[in-house]
Design a protein around this motif. Structure first.
Motif, PDB file in Angstrom:
ATOM      1  N   SER A   1      47.578 106.178  72.437  1.00  0.00           N
ATOM      2  CA  SER A   1      48.418 106.208  71.241  1.00  0.00           C
ATOM      3  C   SER A   1      48.958 107.614  71.016  1.00  0.00           C
ATOM      4  O   SER A   1      48.304 108.605  71.364  1.00  0.00           O
ATOM      5  CB  SER A   1      47.618 105.774  70.013  1.00  0.00           C
ATOM      6  N   PRO A   2      50.168 107.762  70.426  1.00  0.00           N
ATOM      7  CA  PRO A   2      50.718 109.084  70.133  1.00  0.00           C
ATOM      8  C   PRO A   2      49.809 109.852  69.173  1.00  0.00           C
ATOM      9  O   PRO A   2      49.138 109.255  68.332  1.00  0.00           O
ATOM     10  CB  PRO A   2      52.066 108.764  69.477  1.00  0.00           C
TER      11      PRO A   2
ATOM     12  N   LEU B   1      53.726 124.592  83.091  1.00  0.00           N
ATOM     13  CA  LEU B   1      52.571 123.722  83.319  1.00  0.00           C
ATOM     14  C   LEU B   1      52.504 122.579  82.319  1.00  0.00           C
ATOM     15  O   LEU B   1      51.564 121.784  82.348  1.00  0.00           O
ATOM     16  CB  LEU B   1      51.273 124.541  83.248  1.00  0.00           C
ATOM     17  N   THR B   2      53.495 122.482  81.435  1.00  0.00           N
ATOM     18  CA  THR B   2      53.540 121.362  80.496  1.00  0.00           C
ATOM     19  C   THR B   2      53.583 120.045  81.269  1.00  0.00           C
ATOM     20  O   THR B   2      54.316 119.912  82.239  1.00  0.00           O
ATOM     21  CB  THR B   2      54.780 121.473  79.590  1.00  0.00           C
ATOM     22  N   GLY B   3      52.795 119.092  80.833  1.00  0.00           N
ATOM     23  CA  GLY B   3      52.735 117.807  81.522  1.00  0.00           C
ATOM     24  C   GLY B   3      51.502 117.645  82.376  1.00  0.00           C
ATOM     25  O   GLY B   3      51.157 116.541  82.775  1.00  0.00           O
ATOM     26  N   ARG B   4      50.799 118.762  82.645  1.00  0.00           N
ATOM     27  CA  ARG B   4      49.545 118.673  83.390  1.00  0.00           C
ATOM     28  C   ARG B   4      48.381 118.523  82.411  1.00  0.00           C
ATOM     29  O   ARG B   4      48.383 119.104  81.350  1.00  0.00           O
ATOM     30  CB  ARG B   4      49.300 119.923  84.232  1.00  0.00           C
ATOM     31  N   ASN B   5      47.403 117.740  82.794  1.00  0.00           N
ATOM     32  CA  ASN B   5      46.169 117.670  82.020  1.00  0.00           C
ATOM     33  C   ASN B   5      45.261 118.824  82.421  1.00  0.00           C
ATOM     34  O   ASN B   5      45.344 119.334  83.537  1.00  0.00           O
ATOM     35  CB  ASN B   5      45.465 116.339  82.254  1.00  0.00           C
ATOM     36  N   VAL B   6      44.397 119.233  81.504  1.00  0.00           N
ATOM     37  CA  VAL B   6      43.564 120.415  81.716  1.00  0.00           C
ATOM     38  C   VAL B   6      42.092 120.016  81.773  1.00  0.00           C
ATOM     39  O   VAL B   6      41.579 119.369  80.854  1.00  0.00           O
ATOM     40  CB  VAL B   6      43.772 121.451  80.597  1.00  0.00           C
TER      41      VAL B   6
ATOM     42  N   ALA C   1      44.172 105.791  84.920  1.00  0.00           N
ATOM     43  CA  ALA C   1      45.228 106.645  85.473  1.00  0.00           C
ATOM     44  C   ALA C   1      46.526 106.563  84.682  1.00  0.00           C
ATOM     45  O   ALA C   1      47.306 107.524  84.658  1.00  0.00           O
ATOM     46  CB  ALA C   1      45.483 106.270  86.929  1.00  0.00           C
ATOM     47  N   GLU C   2      46.775 105.444  84.018  1.00  0.00           N
ATOM     48  CA  GLU C   2      48.033 105.282  83.290  1.00  0.00           C
ATOM     49  C   GLU C   2      48.131 106.225  82.089  1.00  0.00           C
ATOM     50  O   GLU C   2      49.212 106.466  81.571  1.00  0.00           O
ATOM     51  CB  GLU C   2      48.188 103.835  82.810  1.00  0.00           C
ATOM     52  N   TYR C   3      47.019 106.786  81.647  1.00  0.00           N
ATOM     53  CA  TYR C   3      47.019 107.684  80.497  1.00  0.00           C
ATOM     54  C   TYR C   3      47.234 109.147  80.892  1.00  0.00           C
ATOM     55  O   TYR C   3      47.515 109.985  80.037  1.00  0.00           O
ATOM     56  CB  TYR C   3      45.697 107.586  79.726  1.00  0.00           C
ATOM     57  N   PHE C   4      47.063 109.452  82.178  1.00  0.00           N
ATOM     58  CA  PHE C   4      47.001 110.850  82.589  1.00  0.00           C
ATOM     59  C   PHE C   4      48.131 111.214  83.554  1.00  0.00           C
ATOM     60  O   PHE C   4      48.738 110.348  84.190  1.00  0.00           O
ATOM     61  CB  PHE C   4      45.652 111.140  83.251  1.00  0.00           C
ATOM     62  N   SER C   5      48.378 112.509  83.659  1.00  0.00           N
ATOM     63  CA  SER C   5      49.393 113.006  84.579  1.00  0.00           C
ATOM     64  C   SER C   5      48.852 113.021  86.002  1.00  0.00           C
ATOM     65  O   SER C   5      47.644 112.899  86.229  1.00  0.00           O
ATOM     66  CB  SER C   5      49.826 114.423  84.179  1.00  0.00           C
ATOM     67  N   ASP C   6      49.753 113.180  86.969  1.00  0.00           N
ATOM     68  CA  ASP C   6      49.350 113.191  88.376  1.00  0.00           C
ATOM     69  C   ASP C   6      48.750 114.525  88.803  1.00  0.00           C
ATOM     70  O   ASP C   6      48.127 114.619  89.860  1.00  0.00           O
ATOM     71  CB  ASP C   6      50.549 112.878  89.278  1.00  0.00           C
ATOM     72  N   GLN C   7      48.964 115.565  87.999  1.00  0.00           N
ATOM     73  CA  GLN C   7      48.460 116.888  88.335  1.00  0.00           C
ATOM     74  C   GLN C   7      47.584 117.412  87.207  1.00  0.00           C
ATOM     75  O   GLN C   7      47.793 117.088  86.042  1.00  0.00           O
ATOM     76  CB  GLN C   7      49.622 117.859  88.574  1.00  0.00           C
ATOM     77  N   VAL C   8      46.599 118.218  87.581  1.00  0.00           N
ATOM     78  CA  VAL C   8      45.696 118.792  86.585  1.00  0.00           C
ATOM     79  C   VAL C   8      45.663 120.313  86.732  1.00  0.00           C
ATOM     80  O   VAL C   8      45.980 120.863  87.791  1.00  0.00           O
ATOM     81  CB  VAL C   8      44.266 118.234  86.712  1.00  0.00           C
ATOM     82  N   VAL C   9      45.274 120.954  85.652  1.00  0.00           N
ATOM     83  CA  VAL C   9      45.136 122.410  85.611  1.00  0.00           C
ATOM     84  C   VAL C   9      43.691 122.720  85.239  1.00  0.00           C
ATOM     85  O   VAL C   9      43.088 122.016  84.426  1.00  0.00           O
ATOM     86  CB  VAL C   9      46.082 123.024  84.563  1.00  0.00           C
ATOM     87  N   VAL C  10      43.134 123.751  85.841  1.00  0.00           N
ATOM     88  CA  VAL C  10      41.799 124.216  85.475  1.00  0.00           C
ATOM     89  C   VAL C  10      41.923 125.623  84.911  1.00  0.00           C
ATOM     90  O   VAL C  10      42.468 126.517  85.572  1.00  0.00           O
ATOM     91  CB  VAL C  10      40.838 124.213  86.684  1.00  0.00           C
ATOM     92  N   GLU C  11      41.455 125.810  83.699  1.00  0.00           N
ATOM     93  CA  GLU C  11      41.484 127.137  83.087  1.00  0.00           C
ATOM     94  C   GLU C  11      40.188 127.871  83.422  1.00  0.00           C
ATOM     95  O   GLU C  11      39.094 127.345  83.207  1.00  0.00           O
ATOM     96  CB  GLU C  11      41.634 127.024  81.567  1.00  0.00           C
ATOM     97  N   LEU C  12      40.324 129.078  83.943  1.00  0.00           N
ATOM     98  CA  LEU C  12      39.170 129.889  84.293  1.00  0.00           C
ATOM     99  C   LEU C  12      38.968 130.985  83.247  1.00  0.00           C
ATOM    100  O   LEU C  12      39.922 131.477  82.659  1.00  0.00           O
ATOM    101  CB  LEU C  12      39.356 130.519  85.674  1.00  0.00           C
ATOM    102  N   GLN C  13      37.722 131.360  83.059  1.00  0.00           N
ATOM    103  CA  GLN C  13      37.389 132.371  82.069  1.00  0.00           C
ATOM    104  C   GLN C  13      38.015 133.716  82.428  1.00  0.00           C
ATOM    105  O   GLN C  13      37.979 134.147  83.576  1.00  0.00           O
ATOM    106  CB  GLN C  13      35.876 132.519  81.991  1.00  0.00           C
ATOM    107  N   GLY C  14      38.589 134.372  81.414  1.00  0.00           N
ATOM    108  CA  GLY C  14      39.168 135.690  81.612  1.00  0.00           C
ATOM    109  C   GLY C  14      38.116 136.784  81.480  1.00  0.00           C
ATOM    110  O   GLY C  14      36.912 136.517  81.387  1.00  0.00           O
ATOM    111  N   VAL C  15      38.567 138.020  81.469  1.00  0.00           N
ATOM    112  CA  VAL C  15      37.668 139.173  81.372  1.00  0.00           C
ATOM    113  C   VAL C  15      37.336 139.443  79.910  1.00  0.00           C
ATOM    114  O   VAL C  15      38.226 139.501  79.058  1.00  0.00           O
ATOM    115  CB  VAL C  15      38.317 140.420  82.005  1.00  0.00           C
ATOM    116  N   TYR C  16      36.057 139.614  79.622  1.00  0.00           N
ATOM    117  CA  TYR C  16      35.608 139.935  78.267  1.00  0.00           C
ATOM    118  C   TYR C  16      34.981 141.321  78.246  1.00  0.00           C
ATOM    119  O   TYR C  16      34.373 141.759  79.222  1.00  0.00           O
ATOM    120  CB  TYR C  16      34.588 138.908  77.775  1.00  0.00           C
ATOM    121  N   GLY C  17      35.136 141.992  77.100  1.00  0.00           N
ATOM    122  CA  GLY C  17      34.571 143.319  76.934  1.00  0.00           C
ATOM    123  C   GLY C  17      33.107 143.268  76.550  1.00  0.00           C
ATOM    124  O   GLY C  17      32.512 142.197  76.420  1.00  0.00           O
TER     125      GLY C  17
END
Length: 210
Positions: free
Chosen positions: A52-53, A118-123, A154-170
Motif C-alpha cells: 500500500s502507498p 540510487l532512488t528506486g533501490r531497496n536498502v 518480489a512484486e513489492y521490491f525493486s530488482d536492485q538493492v543498496v547496502v549502507e556501510l558504517q562511516g567513520v566516527y570520532g
C-alpha cells in the motif's frame, strides 16, 4: 532452534539492548527509546500492508529469536526506497583535473556530487547481532532472511538493492563526515538529521545541501 520473524513492540527492550551493545552504529535504528519505538511501529505497519502507498515509506524489521530461551539475539531490516516522491540522496565521488601544459602542472581534485541516482533501490540495513554470534550460522540466517523475504514477495521490491556501510566516527561517537560537511548547512547533529530522514522526509536534504 532460532526463528526469524517480524518485530513487535514487545521486542523494544531487546532491540534497544542490541543497538546499545553493538559495536557498529546503526543509523537506521535510533538509540533513543521513543524513536526506536516509532521505527518498530513503522515496521509493523509495513508488514500489515506491504504494497500500500505510504507517505513515511516502508520499513521491515526482522528479529532472530532463540525459541528455547525466548531471547532476541539479532535483527536486520529492509528499507523500501522505491517511491519517486522520496528520492534517495547520496554523494558520488568524482574527480576534476586542473592542468597547464605550459607550466607542466597536473592536479587532480576530488569533488562530491549530490545525486539521487540510487532512488528506486531497496536498502539492506539495521543489521545487529550479539558479539559472540557474529561468525556463526545465526549471522548468516538473519542477514539472508531479508533476501528470502524479498524473493518471496518480489512484486513489492525493486530488482536492485543498496547496502549502507558504517562511516567513520570520532572518539566521542560523532559522524566525522557530517561534522565536516552536513553540519555547515543544518542546525542539528547527525542523529537528529538521520532520524528525520528515516521517519519523516528527505526533501530537506535537497533544500539545504549545496
Amino acid at each position: 532452534m532460532h526463528l526469524v520473524r517480524p518485530c513487535t513492540l514487545d521486542d523494544l527492550s531487546s532491540i534497544e539492548s542490541l543497538v546499545r551493545d553493538n559495536q557498529a552504529r546503526i543509523a537506521s535504528l535510533p538509540r533513543k527509546r521513543a524513536r526506536l519505538a516509532e521505527r518498530i511501529e513503522q515496521s509493523m505497519r509495513s508488514f500489515q500492508s506491504p504494497n500500500s502507498p505510504s507517505d513515511e515509506g516502508k520499513f521491515f524489521l526482522f528479529v532472530l529469536e532463540n525459541t528455547q530461551t525466548g531471547e532476541l539475539v539479532a535483527c536486520s531490516g529492509i528499507a523500501m526506497n522505491n517511491e519517486l516522491k522520496r528520492p534517495f540522496y547520496n554523494y558520488r565521488l568524482g574527480e576534476l583535473i586542473h592542468a597547464s601544459e605550459e607550466f607542466d602542472i597536473h592536479t587532480p581534485v576530488s569533488v562530491l556530487h549530490l545525486t539521487h541516482e540510487l532512488t528506486g533501490r531497496n536498502v539492506l540495513c539495521s543489521l545487529a547481532i550479539r558479539d559472540d554470534l557474529v561468525d556463526t550460522d545465526c549471522f548468516q540466517l538473519i542477514a539472508r532472511a531479508r533476501l528470502m523475504f524479498m524473493r518471496q514477495f518480489a512484486e513489492y521490491f525493486s530488482d536492485q538493492v543498496v547496502v549502507e556501510l558504517q562511516g567513520v566516527y570520532g572518539e566521542k561517537g560523532q559522524s566525522v563526515f557530517w561534522d565536516d560537511l552536513g553540519r555547515n548547512f543544518f542546525n542539528m547533529d547527525f542523529a537528529n538529521a538521520n532520524y528525520h530522514v528515516a521517519t519523516k522526509s528527505r526533501t530537506f536534504l535537497a533544500e539545504l545541501m549545496p
